[in-house]
Design a protein around this motif. Structure first.
Motif, PDB file in Angstrom:
ATOM      1  N   PHE A 188       0.829  -1.206   0.000  1.00  0.00           N
ATOM      2  CA  PHE A 188       0.000   0.000   0.000  1.00  0.00           C
ATOM      3  C   PHE A 188       0.862   1.254   0.000  1.00  0.00           C
ATOM      4  O   PHE A 188       0.702   2.153  -0.837  1.00  0.00           O
ATOM      5  CB  PHE A 188      -0.925   0.009   1.227  1.00  0.00           C
ATOM      6  CG  PHE A 188      -1.720   1.270   1.353  1.00  0.00           C
ATOM      7  CD1 PHE A 188      -2.851   1.473   0.567  1.00  0.00           C
ATOM      8  CD2 PHE A 188      -1.318   2.283   2.222  1.00  0.00           C
ATOM      9  CE1 PHE A 188      -3.568   2.647   0.670  1.00  0.00           C
ATOM     10  CE2 PHE A 188      -2.036   3.459   2.330  1.00  0.00           C
ATOM     11  CZ  PHE A 188      -3.169   3.639   1.553  1.00  0.00           C
ATOM     12  N   TRP A 189       1.821   1.307   0.943  1.00  0.00           N
ATOM     13  CA  TRP A 189       2.694   2.497   0.997  1.00  0.00           C
ATOM     14  C   TRP A 189       3.572   2.596  -0.235  1.00  0.00           C
ATOM     15  O   TRP A 189       3.882   3.693  -0.707  1.00  0.00           O
ATOM     16  CB  TRP A 189       3.539   2.468   2.277  1.00  0.00           C
ATOM     17  CG  TRP A 189       2.684   2.597   3.505  1.00  0.00           C
ATOM     18  CD1 TRP A 189       2.531   1.685   4.500  1.00  0.00           C
ATOM     19  CD2 TRP A 189       1.835   3.704   3.824  1.00  0.00           C
ATOM     20  NE1 TRP A 189       1.638   2.145   5.430  1.00  0.00           N
ATOM     21  CE2 TRP A 189       1.191   3.373   5.043  1.00  0.00           C
ATOM     22  CE3 TRP A 189       1.558   4.910   3.216  1.00  0.00           C
ATOM     23  CZ2 TRP A 189       0.283   4.223   5.651  1.00  0.00           C
ATOM     24  CZ3 TRP A 189       0.659   5.763   3.827  1.00  0.00           C
ATOM     25  CH2 TRP A 189       0.025   5.415   5.041  1.00  0.00           C
ATOM     26  N   ASN A 190       3.907   1.431  -0.742  1.00  0.00           N
ATOM     27  CA  ASN A 190       4.711   1.396  -1.959  1.00  0.00           C
ATOM     28  C   ASN A 190       3.947   2.053  -3.125  1.00  0.00           C
ATOM     29  O   ASN A 190       4.477   2.885  -3.855  1.00  0.00           O
ATOM     30  CB  ASN A 190       5.011  -0.065  -2.292  1.00  0.00           C
ATOM     31  CG  ASN A 190       6.200  -0.159  -3.224  1.00  0.00           C
ATOM     32  OD1 ASN A 190       6.904   0.826  -3.423  1.00  0.00           O
ATOM     33  ND2 ASN A 190       6.400  -1.337  -3.795  1.00  0.00           N
ATOM     34  N   ILE A 191       2.673   1.661  -3.231  1.00  0.00           N
ATOM     35  CA  ILE A 191       1.856   2.228  -4.311  1.00  0.00           C
ATOM     36  C   ILE A 191       1.739   3.741  -4.155  1.00  0.00           C
ATOM     37  O   ILE A 191       1.894   4.488  -5.116  1.00  0.00           O
ATOM     38  CB  ILE A 191       0.453   1.579  -4.324  1.00  0.00           C
ATOM     39  CG1 ILE A 191       0.542   0.149  -4.865  1.00  0.00           C
ATOM     40  CG2 ILE A 191      -0.511   2.388  -5.201  1.00  0.00           C
ATOM     41  CD1 ILE A 191      -0.758  -0.615  -4.790  1.00  0.00           C
ATOM     42  N   THR A 192       1.481   4.198  -2.930  1.00  0.00           N
ATOM     43  CA  THR A 192       1.329   5.647  -2.751  1.00  0.00           C
ATOM     44  C   THR A 192       2.618   6.372  -3.123  1.00  0.00           C
ATOM     45  O   THR A 192       2.589   7.469  -3.647  1.00  0.00           O
ATOM     46  CB  THR A 192       0.956   5.999  -1.299  1.00  0.00           C
ATOM     47  OG1 THR A 192       1.965   5.523  -0.426  1.00  0.00           O
ATOM     48  CG2 THR A 192      -0.397   5.427  -0.915  1.00  0.00           C
ATOM     49  N   ARG A 193       3.759   5.725  -2.843  1.00  0.00           N
ATOM     50  CA  ARG A 193       5.009   6.375  -3.219  1.00  0.00           C
ATOM     51  C   ARG A 193       5.175   6.396  -4.739  1.00  0.00           C
ATOM     52  O   ARG A 193       5.625   7.360  -5.321  1.00  0.00           O
ATOM     53  CB  ARG A 193       6.201   5.676  -2.567  1.00  0.00           C
ATOM     54  CG  ARG A 193       7.490   6.432  -2.835  1.00  0.00           C
ATOM     55  CD  ARG A 193       8.611   6.003  -1.953  1.00  0.00           C
ATOM     56  NE  ARG A 193       8.953   4.608  -2.202  1.00  0.00           N
ATOM     57  CZ  ARG A 193       9.878   3.962  -1.506  1.00  0.00           C
ATOM     58  NH1 ARG A 193      10.494   4.556  -0.509  1.00  0.00           N
ATOM     59  NH2 ARG A 193      10.157   2.711  -1.782  1.00  0.00           N
ATOM     60  N   GLN A 194       4.780   5.280  -5.347  1.00  0.00           N
ATOM     61  CA  GLN A 194       4.861   5.238  -6.812  1.00  0.00           C
ATOM     62  C   GLN A 194       3.952   6.289  -7.435  1.00  0.00           C
ATOM     63  O   GLN A 194       4.231   6.821  -8.512  1.00  0.00           O
ATOM     64  CB  GLN A 194       4.468   3.848  -7.317  1.00  0.00           C
ATOM     65  CG  GLN A 194       5.539   2.808  -7.068  1.00  0.00           C
ATOM     66  CD  GLN A 194       5.041   1.398  -7.329  1.00  0.00           C
ATOM     67  OE1 GLN A 194       3.857   1.161  -7.563  1.00  0.00           O
ATOM     68  NE2 GLN A 194       5.944   0.454  -7.288  1.00  0.00           N
ATOM     69  N   MET A 195       2.844   6.569  -6.771  1.00  0.00           N
ATOM     70  CA  MET A 195       1.894   7.553  -7.299  1.00  0.00           C
ATOM     71  C   MET A 195       2.483   8.960  -7.318  1.00  0.00           C
ATOM     72  O   MET A 195       2.163   9.775  -8.178  1.00  0.00           O
ATOM     73  CB  MET A 195       0.622   7.603  -6.426  1.00  0.00           C
ATOM     74  CG  MET A 195      -0.382   6.512  -6.679  1.00  0.00           C
ATOM     75  SD  MET A 195      -1.689   6.597  -5.423  1.00  0.00           S
ATOM     76  CE  MET A 195      -2.526   8.122  -5.869  1.00  0.00           C
ATOM     77  N   ALA A 196       3.337   9.243  -6.319  1.00  0.00           N
ATOM     78  CA  ALA A 196       3.681  10.636  -6.019  1.00  0.00           C
ATOM     79  C   ALA A 196       4.205  11.425  -7.223  1.00  0.00           C
ATOM     80  O   ALA A 196       3.755  12.545  -7.476  1.00  0.00           O
ATOM     81  CB  ALA A 196       4.687  10.669  -4.881  1.00  0.00           C
ATOM     82  N   ILE A 197       5.135  10.835  -7.960  1.00  0.00           N
ATOM     83  CA  ILE A 197       5.773  11.623  -9.019  1.00  0.00           C
ATOM     84  C   ILE A 197       4.793  11.939 -10.149  1.00  0.00           C
ATOM     85  O   ILE A 197       4.684  13.079 -10.596  1.00  0.00           O
ATOM     86  CB  ILE A 197       7.032  10.890  -9.531  1.00  0.00           C
ATOM     87  CG1 ILE A 197       8.100  11.002  -8.429  1.00  0.00           C
ATOM     88  CG2 ILE A 197       7.540  11.481 -10.828  1.00  0.00           C
ATOM     89  CD1 ILE A 197       9.104   9.912  -8.427  1.00  0.00           C
TER      90      ILE A 197
END
Lengths: 319, 495
Positions: free
Chosen positions: A43-52
């Protein structure tokens, strides 16, 4: 009565269809790979991937509001990533590398906006041409190679660091999304952007400084693209002269997906963020399921086409 | 009967736009359709031409029941419409435009035979005495030529009913006469005409029978010969009263706004000057193409000028731009409602507050409450019929849209109103409300510049009238015992 009921269902589907699509995608991946996909880490991984992607898309939403295009956002991201990396190697601190990268990108945005508004030319072709210019500068800056040697660890903190389990990038994305939501929805500037997008002539007659506000939108879009570029370099710990290029199409795709969210069919921040989520979850899930990259590309492209067609169908139904 | 409807209804959501309409157009007649904006005229036409689909009821064409689902269906049935906003492709010439949607003639298997098509069109044009250069692109044509081109297009196929929706809105009197001649010729050759207009004299000049709509219902169908203007107006509305100009001599205040020797960059306005006093409604009258619209756009700062000066309260405007004009207290009501006044896709509220939107930003925070309050009070003030402040402007009727334009103008509390055709294509009621509003503003010491192509309206509204012709302003006439003939005489004078 029956008719009315159907109408209601249609309306709900139109308003939240995009959200359902996101939930559906999550559900499908969850069903296939519940353990890996439904983990907190993922989940946190996805949110980080989303950021850029989110940072680029938030800025680009502004330019779509005024019914213009900025096709240079991808190359601006590449440019500012390389610029920041070069500065970092030469001893500039990450903070100043970031600030200078963003400002330089904002200036490019200003040039885009100035040319488009001053000479009343199509932003589509001007920004496409500008992206060539920027590409050239980036190549010159980087010497054509990927920059990774000599980048200090402090450069990578923002892109890779975490508060406990929560990545810095996730927090940053949420803050920026809130700011942009407020900006578009509750400021005079945001309202003016929508008015200009709705009817440029009428806005001008109403005393809105159309050229000024459009140029400002171009500047912000450029600055956000530059911001995303530095974040990307920080996250991967290197800067490639083409690292950001692919984000351009994806950013527009998320905005088009976002336009389908509400009845008005205009670019909006919530929609854009849902679009970003759909994109990222899809990429994440497909990777977990070990779907080959070529097929991921086919699917991603198809989704963009579907989103645009879907929006058209939705707006036709409203007539 | 060419066209007959029985209990025809159209519903949007829970609102009936049309209810139980029993309407008929006989063979060979010219049938007038009148009613306020929002009375349902446009809806009826849209149903007959397949833009909307009926909710209930029956439609008969030449006695057989039909179901018109798309514009193509109505064209096949011989029903054609000519709209206010013309449906021509600007960069296409006459032949290409006319053959849009028709099967083109071919030679050498697949090459389009323009010569043959041109000949066919010419023969149709000759039949009705229509003269339009076919080799010119539509964008090079004048408004009446465009209308005639569309009429020709309608007549290329068997046309049983020709619907004309405000065809004279942008025509001068002379052009209107030419159009009427052609309409009569079409009618004589067996095409029934359905004619929609807000202009009463045209209705009486042209039609055989008149149908009156009010609030989505058909009130009555009367023979033109057996009725008069007052009776029609009575049918159209319940509580309307014409308010003539006070015969009393008015006393004006100081000059609030003056412009001198204006010439615009597009060279339409060559040398125009006027001044308007506090309390005065100054009319600018000129025939189509005289540059009156361009003059107002120029002095307001929307179009660039190459010569001349603008003074507001004896102070020269440093530069001209819409935002500066609004800041000083000058507003422009543009003649082009949908194109230059309103953001159709946005809400009533967003439109009304647009000119002063910056004032709601207080230290970085947006005062949405105040914005809402202002919009609500303007809606009440001008009696705008809307479900709430968030309804889209595009969903309102024409008259109410125009009221939004005025609400938007009033919100910046201006001293000077520049009004260009402010009553164009609005209903009688709204028209009179707008007149009252402008007079009320003048009485409060504001200055009003008023443009209309309707002489009668000009004489009803203006205190003084300036004649404009060929991009120049000429004499200023006091509106006291003058007739429309006198004014036209000035306009047609050789200068």
């Amino acid at each position: 009565m029956e008719n009315k009921k159907n109408l209601k269902i249609m309306e709900i589907f139109q308003a939240y269809g995009t959200l359902f699509a996101l939930l559906l995608i999550i559900f499908i991946f969850g069903a296939f790979k519940p353990r890996t996909f439904f983990s907190a880490m993922n989940f946190w991984n996805i949110t980080r991937q989303m950021a850029i992607l989110a940072v680029i898309s938030l800025g680009t939403t502004l330019i779509m509001c005024v019914e213009e295009f900025d096709l240079s956002v991808g190359t601006i991201a590449s440019f500012s990533g390389v610029l920041a990396a070069v500065m970092a190697i030469n001893g500039v601190s990450f903070f100043w590398a970031l600030i200078i990268g963003v400002i330089a990108s904002g200036i490019i945005g200003f040039v885009n906006g100035f040319i488009v508004t001053r000479f009343k030319v199509m932003s589509f072709i001007i920004t496409l041409a500008m992206s060539r210019v920027i590409y050239g500068i980036t190549y010159w800056l980087s010497g054509g190679a990927i920059i990774f040697k000599g980048i200090p660890d402090s450069f990578k903190v923002l892109g890779t660091g975490k508060f406990g389990k929560i990545p810095y990038l996730t927090v940053l994305m949420v803050i920026l999304a809130v700011i942009f939501y407020y900006l578009t929805k509750y400021t005079a500037f945001g309202r003016k952007l929508y008015a200009i997008g709705g009817n440029e002539q009428a806005s001008k007659v109403s005393g809105v400084k159309v050229d000024f506000n459009k140029t400002l939108a171009f500047m912000l879009t450029g600055a956000m693209a530059g911001f995303a570029g530095v974040l990307l370099a920080s996250r991967v710990g290197s800067a490639s002269p083409t690292a950001g290029d692919a984000y351009c199409l994806n950013a527009y795709a998320t905005i088009f997906i976002g336009k389908t969210m509400f009845k008005e069919g205009v670019p909006n921040i919530i929609g854009t963020m849902v679009g970003v989520a759909i994109f990222t979850v899809l990429a994440n899930g497909l990777t977990i399921m070990q779907v080959p990259t070529f097929f991921q590309n086919i699917l991603t492209g198809a989704i963009i086409v579907l989103a645009v067609v879907g929006q058209k169908i939705g707006s036709n139904k409203n007539v | 009967m060419i066209v007959e409807t029985k209990n025809l209804s159209k519903r949007f959501g829970n609102m009936y736009a049309l209810k139980d309409i029993n309407f008929e157009v006989k063979e060979g007649e010219i049938h007038g359709l009148v009613g306020e904006n929002g009375a349902g005229k446009s809806t009826l036409i849209k149903i007959l031409t397949g833009v909307y689909h009926k909710t209930e009821g029956h439609i008969f064409v030449s006695g057989t029941e039909v179901d018109i689902k798309e514009p193509v269906d109505s064209r096949k049935l011989g029903i054609n419409v000519i709209h206010q906003d013309r449906n021509l492709i600007p960069a296409f010439n006459g032949i290409e435009n006319i053959y849009l949607g028709l099967k083109s003639d071919k030679k050498y298997l697949c090459t389009v035979d323009f010569k043959k098509m041109g000949k066919k069109i010419k023969s149709v044009m000759d039949l009705y005495g229509i003269k339009v250069p076919l080799e010119k692109m539509a964008m090079e044509l004048s408004p009446p030529q465009k209308t005639l081109l569309e009429i020709t297009r309608a007549m290329m196929t068997d046309c049983k009913l020709l619907i004309l929706d405000e065809p004279t809105a942008s025509l001068t009197d002379k052009e209107t006469m030419v159009l009427f001649d052609i309409i009569r010729k079409l009618n004589a050759s067996g095409t029934a005409i359905l004619y929609i207009t807000h202009r009463m004299d045209e209705i009486f000049e042209l039609t055989d029978r008149i149908t009156v709509f009010r609030n989505g219902q058909l009130v009555d169908t009367v023979k033109t010969k057996e009725t008069d203007k007052n009776q029609l107006i009575k049918l159209m509305t319940d509580n309307w009263k014409s308010s003539g100009l006070d015969s009393q001599r008015k006393i004006f205040g100081n000059v609030v706004y003056s412009v001198s020797h204006i010439a615009t960059a597009d060279k339409v306005v060559k040398d125009a000057s006027f001044e308007v006093h506090s309390g005065e409604i100054l009319g600018i009258f000129g025939l189509g193409g005289c540059g009156r619209t361009e003059l107002l756009e120029g002095v307001y700062g929307y179009k660039s000028i190459i010569n001349g000066e603008v003074f507001f309260k004896n102070e020269k405007m440093s530069h001209l731009s819409p935002s500066l004009s609004i800041k000083k207290g000058i507003v422009l009501i543009h003649e082009d409602r949908r194109g230059h006044s309103l953001v159709i896709s946005r809400s009533v509220k967003a439109n009304i507050v647009l000119p002063i939107i910056d004032s709601y930003s207080e230290k970085g925070f947006y005062n949405g409450k105040k914005e809402n309050k202002d919009a609500v009070s303007q809606i009440a003030e001008l009696k705008i019929k809307t479900t709430d402040v968030d309804q889209k402007v595009g969903e309102l009727s024409g008259g109410n849209q125009q009221k939004v334009v005025f609400a938007k103008a009033m919100i910046s509390q201006p001293e000077v109103f520049l009004c260009d055709e402010p009553t164009q294509a609005v209903d009688v009621m709204t028209r009179s409300e707008i007149h009252d509003l402008l007079r009320g503003c003048a009485d409060k010491g504001k200055a009003v510049v008023f443009i209309t192509s309707d002489i009668q309206e000009m004489l009803e509204v203006a205190d003084n009238i300036i004649i404009m012709s060929g991009g120049k302003t000429y004499e200023k006439i006091e509106n006291k015992g003058i007739s429309s003939e006198q004014i036209l005489h000035y306009c047609y004078q050789e200068r």
